[in-house]
Design an enzyme around this catalytic site. Structure first.
Site, mmCIF file in Angstrom:
data_model
loop_
_atom_site.group_PDB
_atom_site.id
_atom_site.type_symbol
_atom_site.label_atom_id
_atom_site.label_comp_id
_atom_site.label_asym_id
_atom_site.label_seq_id
_atom_site.Cartn_x
_atom_site.Cartn_y
_atom_site.Cartn_z
ATOM 1 N N HIS A 143 0.822 -1.215 0.000
ATOM 2 C CA HIS A 143 0.000 0.000 0.000
ATOM 3 C C HIS A 143 0.853 1.261 0.000
ATOM 4 O O HIS A 143 0.340 2.349 0.236
ATOM 5 C CB HIS A 143 -0.946 0.018 1.204
ATOM 6 C CG HIS A 143 -1.756 -1.237 1.353
ATOM 7 N ND1 HIS A 143 -1.413 -2.243 2.234
ATOM 8 C CD2 HIS A 143 -2.857 -1.674 0.690
ATOM 9 C CE1 HIS A 143 -2.290 -3.237 2.128
ATOM 10 N NE2 HIS A 143 -3.168 -2.921 1.201
ATOM 11 N N GLY A 144 2.144 1.126 -0.195
ATOM 12 C CA GLY A 144 2.969 2.298 -0.442
ATOM 13 C C GLY A 144 3.604 2.994 0.742
ATOM 14 O O GLY A 144 3.972 4.166 0.630
#
Ligand code: FES
Length: 183
Positions: A143-144
């Site tokens: 999710h970064g």
């Protein structure tokens, strides 16, 4: 009659070898050190798994498994150490100094070269990718989230820094990682 079960030190060695291979494949941060790595002489430590770091080179990282839990040890470059220390006072999601994420050697000194951490994102538990992200530390592809060279989360959604496992230096080159969960 001889005990057919392998001795515990042998199992620990296999975990080290497996972990090193996993680091190459999953995180692309380790170099082929499998043949060079072996447990420290006395692996039946009361505290945990002993790992000799004397052959690790700057910019290399190994992965070991301690009771099934991955633990990464990175020999940080001077630039990585400088970046981590320079950001001690930066705004952070989970403030911590770089020094607070290290553990003292038997003589009381700190060696900022070696970062020992659990390379798992604190959001939903993905393996992080090394030498990546906006802070040239670790990046979570799920999710970064971005982590710096101290393993501190610098961009969400991870809520906390990557965990530091319970470990201690037992000599100038050997750490012992406890058979316990990170606190
Ligand atoms: S699991 Fe890492 S950002 Fe979500």
């Amino acid at each position: 009659m001889e005990d057919p079960k392998p001795a515990k030190p042998r199992r620990d060695f296999l975990f080290i070898a497996t972990g090193a291979v996993a680091a190459i494949g999953v995180a692309a941060v380790a170099k082929p050190l499998v043949g060079q790595w072996s447990p420290a002489g006395d692996t039946v430590a009361k505290y945990g798994l002993d790992v000799d770091l004397s052959k690790l080179q700057a910019g290399e990282q190994i992965l070991v498994h301690v009771v099934g839990r991955p633990v990464a040890i990175r020999y940080r470059t001077p630039a990585e150490i400088a970046a981590a220390q320079a950001d001690d006072d930066a705004d952070m999601i989970d403030p911590a100094t770089d020094r607070s994420r290290l553990r003292p050697k038997p003589d009381g000194s700190f060696d900022p070269r070696f970062l020992v951490f659990v390379p798992i994102c604190t959001h939903f538990g993905c393996f992080v990718v090394g030498e990546a992200g906006d802070f040239d530390g670790w990046y979570c592809p799920c999710h970064g989230a971005h982590f710096d060279t101290s393993g501190r989360v610098r961009k969400p959604p991870a809520p906390t820094n990557m965990a530091i496992p319970p470990y201690k230096w037992v000599s100038d080159t050997v750490i012992s990682i406890a058979y316990l969960n990170p606190s």
